[in-house]
Each structure stands twice: as structure tokens, then as C-alpha cells.
Design a protein around this motif. Structure first.
Motif, short mmCIF file in Angstrom:
data_model
loop_
_atom_site.label_atom_id
_atom_site.label_comp_id
_atom_site.label_asym_id
_atom_site.label_seq_id
_atom_site.Cartn_x
_atom_site.Cartn_y
_atom_site.Cartn_z
N ARG A 23 0.81 -1.22 0.00
CA ARG A 23 0.00 0.00 0.00
C ARG A 23 0.84 1.27 0.00
O ARG A 23 0.44 2.29 -0.51
N SER A 24 2.05 1.23 0.55
CA SER A 24 2.89 2.43 0.60
C SER A 24 3.41 2.82 -0.78
O SER A 24 3.94 3.90 -0.96
N ALA A 25 3.26 1.93 -1.76
CA ALA A 25 3.74 2.20 -3.11
C ALA A 25 2.81 3.17 -3.85
O ALA A 25 3.12 3.58 -4.96
N CYS A 26 1.69 3.54 -3.24
CA CYS A 26 0.72 4.41 -3.89
C CYS A 26 1.11 5.88 -3.71
O CYS A 26 1.02 6.42 -2.62
N GLU A 27 1.55 6.54 -4.80
CA GLU A 27 1.93 7.95 -4.74
C GLU A 27 0.73 8.87 -4.89
O GLU A 27 0.63 9.90 -4.25
N PHE A 28 -0.21 8.51 -5.80
CA PHE A 28 -1.44 9.27 -5.99
C PHE A 28 -2.60 8.29 -6.04
O PHE A 28 -2.60 7.38 -6.88
N LYS A 29 -3.56 8.47 -5.16
CA LYS A 29 -4.71 7.58 -5.13
C LYS A 29 -5.85 8.23 -5.90
O LYS A 29 -6.33 9.31 -5.56
N CYS A 30 -6.29 7.56 -6.96
CA CYS A 30 -7.39 8.05 -7.79
C CYS A 30 -8.71 7.95 -7.03
O CYS A 30 -8.80 7.23 -6.03
N VAL A 31 -9.74 8.61 -7.53
CA VAL A 31 -11.05 8.54 -6.92
C VAL A 31 -11.56 7.10 -6.89
O VAL A 31 -12.18 6.67 -5.94
#
Length: 157
Positions: free
Chosen positions: A67-75
Motif C-alpha cells: 500500500r505504501s507504493a501508492c503515490e497518488f490515489k485516484c477517486v
């Protein structure tokens, strides 16, 4: 078929390198990014395929294991790299990576509403910006700064 979260990567391959199962024609497909399947896209230009022609290839998006690999979380909860935001390309599949942009990356076009569009979306007959500025003959890009002068912008064709 990519479901809900779209493609992670697109590329092309030679027709001869795929298992074509008797397919001998190809079509052009235009998708807006909000579709849930290819059936909702527009198809045109049915053309015969040659042995050395290139065809599109898509790799479906898969959730990152960490989960920490997410730089920008889309809607829609898809994760994309921060550098993929505001570049005129809908990496999220719901266009949330192209909204609320102060500036656009590369040569993408910024709507007055803060949405970044690909230059290919300009003058294509489809109004992508709320105000329709992507379909105007001349596109305002940067204001010209002169004191006392009106705030007309530079124009590109």
C-alpha cells in the motif's frame, strides 16, 4: 478485458507475434476513460491487417501489493505515480489524475476548470473542457504580461 481500473500500460506488438485466431481486420478505437468495457467505446476504420502490421496491446492494472507504493490515489482507488498526474493522459480511468491541476505537465492543455487534456483533444469536435475552450480555433496558453494591456493570451493553432 480490463475491468474497473483500466490499463496499467499500453504498447504495440507485431500482428505476427500474437495468437490471432483467424482475425484479419483491425479497427480504430476511441475511449474517453470512463468506460467499463470496450463495448462502450467508439469504433471506426475497419482495415485489413498485414503480417508485419502493429496492433495495440494493453496490460490490465493490478492493485499494488504494498500500500505504501501508492503515490497518488485516484477517486476509484487506483494508484498511479505522482509524475503521471496533470499530464493530459487519463491514467486513473476516471480522469481524477487530470483534475484540479494548477499547471499541466509537458505540452498538455489546461482547461480553465483545472483539467489537463492531451493536445490531441484540441479541435477534435468533442468538448472536453466545461467552457469549451478546447474546441476554440485559437487556444489561450499563457497570459501576456503588460501593464495596462488587456489579458489576451498567446495563441497556438
Amino acid at each position: 478485458m480490463c475491468v474497473f481500473r483500466g490499463a496499467a500500460e499500453i504498447s504495440s506488438v507485431l500482428y505476427k507475434d500474437i495468437d490471432n485466431q483467424g482475425i484479419d481486420h483491425c479497427v480504430s478505437v476511441r475511449c474517453q476513460g470512463y468506460e467499463n468495457s470496450l463495448a462502450e467505446c467508439s469504433f471506426s476504420d475497419r482495415t485489413p491487417l498485414g503480417f508485419n502490421d502493429k496492433v495495440a496491446k494493453a496490460t490490465c492494472y493490478q492493485e499494488p501489493k504494498e500500500r505504501s507504493a501508492c503515490e497518488f490515489k485516484c477517486v476509484n482507488n487506483k494508484c498511479v505515480l505522482l509524475e503521471q498526474t496533470c499530464d493530459g493522459v487519463d491514467h486513473c480511468g476516471d480522469n481524477s489524475d487530470e483534475m484540479c491541476c494548477k499547471d499541466c505537465r509537458g505540452d498538455s492543455f489546461r482547461c480553465k476548470s483545472g483539467v489537463c487534456l492531451s493536445r490531441e483533444a484540441l479541435d477534435d469536435g468533442i468538448m472536453d473542457c466545461l467552457g469549451g475552450e478546447d474546441e476554440m480555433r485559437k487556444h489561450i496558453t499563457n497570459p501576456v504580461g503588460r501593464s495596462g494591456a488587456s489579458s489576451h493570451g498567446k495563441t497556438n493553432s
